[in-house]
Design a protein around this motif. Structure first.
Motif, PDB file in Angstrom:
ATOM      1  N   SER A   3       0.832  -1.212   0.000  1.00  0.00           N
ATOM      2  CA  SER A   3       0.000   0.000   0.000  1.00  0.00           C
ATOM      3  C   SER A   3       0.861   1.254   0.000  1.00  0.00           C
ATOM      4  N   THR A   4       2.195   1.081   0.036  1.00  0.00           N
ATOM      5  CA  THR A   4       3.098   2.229   0.026  1.00  0.00           C
ATOM      6  C   THR A   4       3.651   2.487  -1.373  1.00  0.00           C
ATOM      7  N   THR A   5       3.010   1.894  -2.379  1.00  0.00           N
ATOM      8  CA  THR A   5       3.416   2.143  -3.750  1.00  0.00           C
ATOM      9  C   THR A   5       3.461   3.643  -4.017  1.00  0.00           C
ATOM     10  N   LEU A 228     -13.206   1.021 -13.267  1.00  0.00           N
ATOM     11  CA  LEU A 228     -11.948   0.279 -13.293  1.00  0.00           C
ATOM     12  C   LEU A 228     -10.800   1.273 -13.287  1.00  0.00           C
ATOM     13  N   VAL A 229      -9.824   1.054 -12.404  1.00  0.00           N
ATOM     14  CA  VAL A 229      -8.601   1.858 -12.403  1.00  0.00           C
ATOM     15  C   VAL A 229      -7.413   0.913 -12.402  1.00  0.00           C
ATOM     16  N   ASP A 230      -6.279   1.422 -12.864  1.00  0.00           N
ATOM     17  CA  ASP A 230      -5.071   0.607 -12.841  1.00  0.00           C
ATOM     18  C   ASP A 230      -4.745   0.215 -11.403  1.00  0.00           C
ATOM     19  N   ARG A 231      -4.369  -1.019 -11.215  1.00  0.00           N
ATOM     20  CA  ARG A 231      -4.192  -1.560  -9.866  1.00  0.00           C
ATOM     21  C   ARG A 231      -3.051  -0.873  -9.114  1.00  0.00           C
ATOM     22  N   LYS A 232      -1.975  -0.568  -9.805  1.00  0.00           N
ATOM     23  CA  LYS A 232      -0.860   0.130  -9.154  1.00  0.00           C
ATOM     24  C   LYS A 232      -1.273   1.533  -8.719  1.00  0.00           C
ATOM     25  N   LEU A 233      -2.022   2.207  -9.580  1.00  0.00           N
ATOM     26  CA  LEU A 233      -2.500   3.540  -9.207  1.00  0.00           C
ATOM     27  C   LEU A 233      -3.454   3.449  -8.024  1.00  0.00           C
ATOM     28  N   PHE A 234      -4.275   2.417  -8.009  1.00  0.00           N
ATOM     29  CA  PHE A 234      -5.212   2.213  -6.904  1.00  0.00           C
ATOM     30  C   PHE A 234      -4.466   2.126  -5.579  1.00  0.00           C
ATOM     31  N   PHE A 235      -3.408   1.329  -5.511  1.00  0.00           N
ATOM     32  CA  PHE A 235      -2.689   1.136  -4.257  1.00  0.00           C
ATOM     33  C   PHE A 235      -1.805   2.326  -3.889  1.00  0.00           C
ATOM     34  N   PRO A 238      -4.307   5.790  -0.709  1.00  0.00           N
ATOM     35  CA  PRO A 238      -4.863   5.202   0.521  1.00  0.00           C
ATOM     36  C   PRO A 238      -6.364   5.387   0.661  1.00  0.00           C
ATOM     37  N   ASP A 239      -6.907   6.462   0.093  1.00  0.00           N
ATOM     38  CA  ASP A 239      -8.351   6.664   0.190  1.00  0.00           C
ATOM     39  C   ASP A 239      -9.113   5.614  -0.607  1.00  0.00           C
ATOM     40  N   LEU A 240      -8.622   5.255  -1.787  1.00  0.00           N
ATOM     41  CA  LEU A 240      -9.269   4.198  -2.551  1.00  0.00           C
ATOM     42  C   LEU A 240      -9.137   2.852  -1.851  1.00  0.00           C
ATOM     43  N   VAL A 241      -7.980   2.593  -1.287  1.00  0.00           N
ATOM     44  CA  VAL A 241      -7.754   1.321  -0.598  1.00  0.00           C
ATOM     45  C   VAL A 241      -8.680   1.181   0.605  1.00  0.00           C
ATOM     46  N   ASN A 242      -8.781   2.234   1.409  1.00  0.00           N
ATOM     47  CA  ASN A 242      -9.564   2.164   2.645  1.00  0.00           C
ATOM     48  C   ASN A 242     -11.050   2.416   2.442  1.00  0.00           C
ATOM     49  N   CYS A 243     -11.386   3.287   1.508  1.00  0.00           N
ATOM     50  CA  CYS A 243     -12.762   3.803   1.425  1.00  0.00           C
ATOM     51  C   CYS A 243     -13.455   3.505   0.103  1.00  0.00           C
ATOM     52  N   ASP A 244     -12.710   3.005  -0.889  1.00  0.00           N
ATOM     53  CA  ASP A 244     -13.246   2.721  -2.212  1.00  0.00           C
ATOM     54  C   ASP A 244     -13.693   3.988  -2.930  1.00  0.00           C
ATOM     55  N   ARG A 329      -6.447  -9.734 -12.414  1.00  0.00           N
ATOM     56  CA  ARG A 329      -5.747 -10.560 -13.407  1.00  0.00           C
ATOM     57  C   ARG A 329      -5.295  -9.724 -14.596  1.00  0.00           C
ATOM     58  N   PHE A 330      -5.941  -8.594 -14.786  1.00  0.00           N
ATOM     59  CA  PHE A 330      -5.620  -7.711 -15.901  1.00  0.00           C
ATOM     60  C   PHE A 330      -4.990  -6.404 -15.418  1.00  0.00           C
ATOM     61  N   GLY A 331      -4.452  -6.458 -14.188  1.00  0.00           N
ATOM     62  CA  GLY A 331      -3.761  -5.295 -13.649  1.00  0.00           C
ATOM     63  C   GLY A 331      -4.675  -4.149 -13.277  1.00  0.00           C
ATOM     64  N   MET A 332      -5.957  -4.434 -13.040  1.00  0.00           N
ATOM     65  CA  MET A 332      -6.916  -3.378 -12.720  1.00  0.00           C
ATOM     66  C   MET A 332      -7.613  -3.681 -11.399  1.00  0.00           C
ATOM     67  N   GLN A 333      -8.220  -2.654 -10.831  1.00  0.00           N
ATOM     68  CA  GLN A 333      -9.007  -2.789  -9.618  1.00  0.00           C
ATOM     69  C   GLN A 333     -10.412  -2.274  -9.909  1.00  0.00           C
ATOM     70  N   ALA A 334     -11.416  -3.062  -9.551  1.00  0.00           N
ATOM     71  CA  ALA A 334     -12.804  -2.637  -9.726  1.00  0.00           C
ATOM     72  C   ALA A 334     -13.260  -1.854  -8.507  1.00  0.00           C
ATOM     73  N   ILE A 335     -13.954  -0.757  -8.762  1.00  0.00           N
ATOM     74  CA  ILE A 335     -14.486   0.100  -7.697  1.00  0.00           C
ATOM     75  C   ILE A 335     -16.005   0.102  -7.814  1.00  0.00           C
ATOM     76  N   LEU A 336     -16.673  -0.359  -6.769  1.00  0.00           N
ATOM     77  CA  LEU A 336     -18.125  -0.454  -6.777  1.00  0.00           C
ATOM     78  C   LEU A 336     -18.796   0.688  -6.014  1.00  0.00           C
ATOM     79  N   HIS A 337     -18.012   1.588  -5.443  1.00  0.00           N
ATOM     80  CA  HIS A 337     -18.564   2.694  -4.674  1.00  0.00           C
ATOM     81  C   HIS A 337     -19.473   3.558  -5.550  1.00  0.00           C
ATOM     82  N   GLU A 338     -20.494   4.138  -4.912  1.00  0.00           N
ATOM     83  CA  GLU A 338     -21.470   4.937  -5.656  1.00  0.00           C
ATOM     84  C   GLU A 338     -20.889   6.229  -6.219  1.00  0.00           C
TER      85      GLU A 338
END
Length: 729
Positions: A3-5, A228-235, A238-244, A329-338
């Motif tokens: 998470s320190t990326t 969908l956001v790039d997984r590295k950018l997601f990590f 910290p707000d996306l990681v903790n709060c989506d 699997r495709f290097g992305m992170q899905a965000i389901l937040h409203e």
């Protein structure tokens, strides 16, 4: 992944993904659709005929489950699962967390002779025993009251969950406490379906259209929006990681203002992900129908076709889990937040709801000459009455911290619950109020003006994307449901309020009609009862712009509730009329209703608390260091300029302005940190404190933080920007 990326590492990773190829081609869908489902076809092929027929009576006609069948079904289900690689089984259920839960038990048992056998008993199939005190219960269960039970829902097919090196048999279940109180989303949903079925069949009996009808069910098709956001950018956020969702972020120069993302060409990397995710959904029998780009950059939608409500709600949870699981699997992170990105389109779960008989008749299909279809008009007026009387309850059913950010703009409906009927149905309702309907508006055909283009039929009414509850041809679309929410709870509420309204209307009709069931008398009585229903409840019908200030004023004049926040809405769950209705139709008793209000208020407050504490940490540990370093650069530059004998009023003014901004940001972060130390007594008090005290402080921190982002040097700014998050695909 750490998470320190850093932002630079994340950007390099995203760029490398953009330049790579990823092919997810696979065989035709028919080669694997439903392969991992214990489907009707599988049961018909494997179960003894008498067992299969009895089980179908439960699944298709709602008859009580014969526990004597369970041993036979369990053996056959176990054999099928083991043949497909399963080593464990789980009772898969939906607690009040809004997610799913599973405890895996091995199918392997010692044979007493030093070997092993695969085994699943009927009792293990029908009942499990998870801990009931560690899930949200809203006060129904304490730590010293831990016993809970899961109970097999035979109407929702078991399926296989495939991991990297494992296969698990998932058995959909309900979840209740030792006292029998519902601790989940499925139990009240199934009860509400029974309640509506019992009332709806009375309408068919009144009109003499119940021949062959043994079961009426509600059906659901829930569209799912997500980012969908790039997984590295997601990590690196910290707000996306903790709060989506992002707690900081300035509007990019290019967002959704050109409307060029909506229905646009799907990026190759995203399309590869979609194909893989759909493949997994197809395997477990989810009838995925639609995929496309949504309005905001980086936003997408997937939608299945209609299914029976409890199966559709189970599948909706699987859809969300599959999207989250496959994206990495495709290097992305899905965000389901409203509302993960401020100023951009939010994500919803448009809940398309209808009623259908086991003979295949959609009870909300108006048919061609709708003015003669009085049975349809009864069901339509029942929905109108239900939404009017229980608009506050419907608003509470979709209340959450995330949805509060979404409602009211960018194609998300306002918090005012109203019904859009369209021109044809509105005209019919007005005719009904005035007397006897004599006509049905027709849409006709459209001549597009080019000889090579066909004439296409025009619907009898337009659509309204600002309406929270809209009739869309042969169903109602409840557009206010949030993207991260379970669809089970809103459907439970809809089923129950419509059941109540059907009960009230059909009881009046039965009293009016008496023993004279002649067509003439029946039609006269129906017109009389529905005419009064329309007069009493037409205020909830609105076909105009739900975003306009004029509508807000008009809605207030009409007496429609405008519950702007979750804290305003959730207490409506425990109003006397709500408690009485849920109890009357055996959906939830008073304790179960109050427990949900408490659990949802607690979840709201805790989500807000996590967000506020995350914001304070980002402000102190990431933004302030970057801002002070930028301030040091400005001061050094000014000092060097002055040392060279050059006066620069502009540089000095810039430094003074920036120092003031940094001081404002620092003090706002400190105020937020101090507010986070507060402790409240009770769920409602905690939620009110977060809404009234903490949220305004968060808004102020964000205001200053976003201004800093526009001024701090890009090599110092620690967070990936909106431009990078939204467009690096």
């Amino acid at each position: 992944m750490s998470s320190t990326t850093t932002k630079d590492e994340a950007l390099r990773s995203a760029t490398s993904w953009m330049e790579s190829e990823h092919d997810s081609g696979h065989a035709g869908v028919d080669s694997y659709f439903g392969k991992d489902v214990f489907s009707h076809k599988v049961m018909r092929q494997r179960l003894p005929k008498d067992v299969y027929k009895k089980l179908m009576q439960t699944i298709e006609h709602g008859e009580p489950l014969d526990r004597e069948l369970a041993n036979v079904v369990a053996v056959v289900m176990k054999d099928w699962a083991v043949e497909n690689g399963a080593t464990h089984y789980t009772h898969w259920f939906q607690p009040l967390t809004g997610l799913t839960a599973e405890k895996h038990d091995s199918l392997v048992a010692p044979d007493g002779e030093g070997g092993m056998v695969y085994a699943l008993s009927g009792s293990e199939l029908c009942q499990g025993e998870p801990d009931a005190s560690s899930f949200p219960s809203g006060g129904l269960r304490a730590t010293f009251e831990a016993r809970g039970y899961t109970a097999w829902d035979a109407t929702s097919p078991a399926f296989l969950l495939r991991g990297e090196n494992n296969v698990t048999l998932c058995i959909p279940t309900a979840f209740v406490s030792w006292t029998g109180a519902a601790l989940d989303q499925k139990t009240p949903l199934l009860r509400s379906m029974d309640a509506l079925a019992a009332q709806a069949v009375r309408v068919l009996q009144l009109f003499g259209t119940d021949k062959g009808v043994t079961r009426i069910t509600t059906t659901v098709g829930a569209e799912q929006e997500y980012f969908l956001v790039d997984r590295k950018l997601f990590f690196a956020r910290p707000d996306l990681v903790n709060c989506d969702r992002t707690l900081f972020g300035t509007k990019p120069p290019k967002g959704q203002q050109l409307d060029d993302h909506y229905f646009g060409s799907i990026p190759r990397r995203v399309l590869a992900f979609m194909a893989e995710a759909e493949k997994e959904m197809y395997r477990v029998g989810i009838p995925v129908k639609t995929r496309h780009n949504e309005v905001a950059p980086g936003q997408y939608e997937i939608a299945p076709t209609f299914e029976t409500s409890n199966v559709a709600c189970d599948h909706q949870m699987v859809i969300m889990e599959t999207i989250k699981r496959v994206a990495p699997r495709f290097g992305m992170q899905a965000i389901l937040h409203e509302k993960p990105f401020a100023g951009l389109n939010g994500s919803g779960k448009h809940n398309n709801w209808s009623m259908s008989t086991n003979t295949g008749v959609n009870l909300l299909d108006p048919q061609d000459e709708t003015h003669t279809n009085m049975q349809f008009m009864v069901f339509l007026c029942a929905v109108i009455r239900a939404v009017d009387i229980h608009a506050d309850l419907l608003r509470a059913a979709i209340a959450s911290a995330g949805n509060d950010h979404r409602l009211g703009a960018n194609e998300a409906p306002p918090a005012i619950i109203s019904i859009f009927l369209g021109d044809m149905l509105t005209d019919l309702v007005e005719q009904l109020e005035a007397g006897a309907p004599t006509r049905t508006l027709k849409g006709g055909e459209m001549d597009l003006g080019a000889l090579s283009l066909p004439q296409i039929p025009r619907d009898s009414g337009d659509r309204n994307r600002t309406s929270p509850f809209a009739f869309t041809g042969n169903k109602f679309e409840f557009r206010a449901v949030g993207s991260s929410a379970t669809s089970a709870w809103p459907n439970t509420v809809m089923n129950t309020i419509v059941a109540e309204s059907i009960d009230v209307i059909v009881s009046r009709l039965e009293a009016e009609v008496g023993d004279d069931r002649s067509p003439e008398n029946l039609e006269s009585c129906v017109r009389k009862v529905l005419q009064q229903t329309v007069k009493n409840h037409k205020r909830v019908i609105f076909n105009g712009d739900g975003y306009s200030d004029e509508w807000h004023k008009e809605a207030e004049e009409r007496g429609l509730p405008n519950l702007r926040s979750t804290v305003d809405a959730l207490p409506k769950l425990v109003d006397a009329k709500s408690i009485e209705m849920f109890g009357k139709y055996n959906v939830l008793n008073e304790d179960e209703v109050r427990s949900r209000a408490n659990a949802y208020l607690e979840k709201y407050a805790l989500q807000m608390q996590i967000e506020s504490e995350t914001m304070a940490v980002i402000g102190q540990q990431m933004i302030l260091p970057a801002a002070t370093e930028h301030q040091r650069r400005l001061a050094s530059s000014l000092q060097a300029t002055q040392a060279a004998g050059v006066e620069s009023a502009g540089q000095k003014a810039e430094l003074e302005s920036f120092v003031k901004l940094v001081d404002n940001f620092r003090s706002s972060v400190e105020a937020l940190g101090a507010a986070n130390e507060h402790e409240s007594d009770g769920e409602l008090a905690h939620a009110e404190y977060m809404k009234e005290t903490v949220e305004p402080l968060m808004d102020k921190v964000r205001e200053y933080g976003d201004k800093l982002e526009t001024r701090v040097a890009s090599d110092l700014w620690p967070l990936p920007s909106y431009r990078e998050l939204l467009f690096f695909k």
